[in-house]
Design a protein around this motif. Structure first.
Motif, PDB file in Angstrom:
ATOM      1  N   LEU A 165       0.822  -1.210   0.000  1.00 59.82           N
ATOM      2  CA  LEU A 165       0.000   0.000   0.000  1.00 59.82           C
ATOM      3  C   LEU A 165       0.854   1.257   0.000  1.00 59.82           C
ATOM      4  CD1 LEU A 165      -2.857  -1.003   2.478  1.00 59.82           C
ATOM      5  CD2 LEU A 165      -2.812  -1.160  -0.026  1.00 59.82           C
ATOM      6  N   ASP A 166       2.118   1.153   0.393  1.00 60.46           N
ATOM      7  CA  ASP A 166       3.019   2.306   0.373  1.00 60.46           C
ATOM      8  C   ASP A 166       3.684   2.501  -0.982  1.00 60.46           C
ATOM      9  OD1 ASP A 166       4.651   0.120   0.349  1.00 60.46           O
ATOM     10  OD2 ASP A 166       5.934   0.760   2.010  1.00 60.46           O
ATOM     11  N   GLY A 167       3.340   1.652  -1.944  1.00 62.34           N
ATOM     12  CA  GLY A 167       3.895   1.792  -3.284  1.00 62.34           C
ATOM     13  C   GLY A 167       5.229   1.117  -3.489  1.00 62.34           C
ATOM     14  N   SER A 168       5.678   0.328  -2.544  1.00 55.47           N
ATOM     15  CA  SER A 168       6.942  -0.394  -2.712  1.00 55.47           C
ATOM     16  C   SER A 168       6.677  -1.763  -3.331  1.00 55.47           C
ATOM     17  CB  SER A 168       7.645  -0.556  -1.365  1.00 55.47           C
ATOM     18  OG  SER A 168       6.852  -1.316  -0.478  1.00 55.47           O
ATOM     19  N   TYR A 169       7.676  -2.271  -4.048  1.00 56.69           N
ATOM     20  CA  TYR A 169       7.531  -3.565  -4.709  1.00 56.69           C
ATOM     21  C   TYR A 169       7.671  -4.690  -3.688  1.00 56.69           C
ATOM     22  CZ  TYR A 169       7.929  -1.228  -9.218  1.00 56.69           C
ATOM     23  OH  TYR A 169       7.720  -0.429 -10.305  1.00 56.69           O
ATOM     24  N   GLU A 170       6.660  -5.548  -3.614  1.00 55.38           N
ATOM     25  CA  GLU A 170       6.742  -6.751  -2.801  1.00 55.38           C
ATOM     26  C   GLU A 170       7.261  -7.921  -3.630  1.00 55.38           C
ATOM     27  OE1 GLU A 170       3.057  -7.574  -0.874  1.00 55.38           O
ATOM     28  OE2 GLU A 170       3.114  -5.761   0.343  1.00 55.38           O
ATOM     29  N   ARG A 171       6.844  -7.949  -4.894  1.00 50.82           N
ATOM     30  CA  ARG A 171       7.291  -9.026  -5.776  1.00 50.82           C
ATOM     31  C   ARG A 171       7.152  -8.585  -7.222  1.00 50.82           C
ATOM     32  NH1 ARG A 171       6.235 -15.434  -4.991  1.00 50.82           N
ATOM     33  NH2 ARG A 171       7.529 -16.151  -6.718  1.00 50.82           N
TER      34      ARG A 171
END
Length: 320
Positions: free
Chosen positions: A85-91
């Motif tokens: 939700l913070d816009g960072s890549y999880e995968r």
């Protein structure tokens, strides 16, 4: 059990949940949605949706389905990424890494803004915020990525907000299509429509647009600037005696020299053939007369390559 119950798809709360961050299987039209994030494990009872009794081998089946979903995520040719939700890549998958030129280790755990063109960061962030605020469940737009090699990559982004079984937003899934080729083609078409193909100067169509804009400013703020017109007499003789290649070479040399003489705020255009025009948006008549004389000197300095003298003319034009 009647016939409708026999074929009724199981409810989402009858599927085993996936561990960690409220990940869950959800039945959509009778097909379980599969979480592809790493670290997921099956927990809780799995029923057949009618009797509530555990299914023999159900966990093995779900593990197999989960593995299939992971395989699809990894092997699909569609550039796919999962965002927090913070816009960072999880995968991210291999197809996405290929589009942006970065390895997974350079992306996963890092903010999306790090590889987004600075001019597109605000719009990109706003799109995520709108989805979290409930203004739709998905969005589509175009943006620019910063490729690892330094060039820009235009992409068509389709992004969807994913909710858990309580309706709480948990992450985004984004699909990117590389549209750089289409964007570059559109840019070349737009350039060709507004520029002379030989010299790269603006063409008559673009000059007309600039003149209309300048006229509007003159009507509002008063007369200023000038339009200078130049042509090359006996240019046809040069083409006829030395060939069109020699004529084109002369036109290109003169265009370059005129461009170097004028200011960045001035507008230079090739009207066609041996005709040029320059719009000087600022300056009074003495200044524009001096510029006109300097342009004539530029043309005289580059008039070699043909027989006979070549006369040049200009016409200052005061805006009204």
């Amino acid at each position: 059990m009647d016939e409708s119950q026999r074929h009724r798809p199981p409810r989402s709360d009858q599927w085993g949940a996936l561990g960690g961050q409220d990940r869950s299987f959800e039945a959509v039209d009778g097909v379980a949605g599969i979480d592809v994030l790493p670290g997921a494990e099956i927990r809780g009872p799995v029923s057949d949706g009618t009797s509530g009794q555990p299914l023999s081998g159900a966990q093995d089946s779900l593990y197999a389905t989960h593995g299939l979903a992971r395989c699809l995520f990894e092997q699909t040719p569609v550039a796919t990424s999962v965002l927090g939700l913070d816009g960072s890549y999880e995968r991210v998958n291999d197809a996405f890494c290929e589009v942006v030129g970065h390895a997974r280790g350079q992306l996963e755990g890092h903010p999306r803004a790090a590889i987004t063109h600075p001019d597109d960061v605000a719009a990109d962030t706003d799109a995520l915020r709108r989805l979290i605020a409930g203004q739709g469940s998905s969005d589509a737009y175009e943006k620019r990525y910063l490729h690892a090699s330094g060039h820009l990559v235009w992409a068509r982004v389709n992004i969807t907000l994913v909710h858990d079984d309580t309706g709480r937003p948990v992450r985004f899934i984004a699909y990117d299509q590389d549209i750089s080729e289409r964007r570059n083609f559109e840019r070349r078409l737009a350039h060709a429509a507004d520029h002379d193909p030989l010299t790269g100067l603006l063409n008559r169509r673009s000059l007309d647009r600039e003149l209309r804009s300048h006229t509007a400013r003159v009507l509002r703020y008063g007369a200023t600037g000038a339009v200078l017109m130049l042509d090359l007499d006996h240019f046809k003789y040069l083409n006829d005696t030395q060939g069109h290649a020699a004529g084109d070479e002369l036109i290109v040399r003169i265009a370059q020299a005129l461009r170097e003489r004028l200011r960045a705020s001035d507008v230079l255009a090739r009207l066609g053939g041996d005709e040029f025009a320059a719009l000087l948006p600022g300056g009074e008549e003495p200044e524009t007369q001096a510029v006109a004389e300097s342009l004539l000197e530029v043309v005289r300095a580059h008039r070699g390559g043909s027989s006979g003298d070549r006369q040049h003319r200009y016409r200052p034009f005061r805006g009204r």
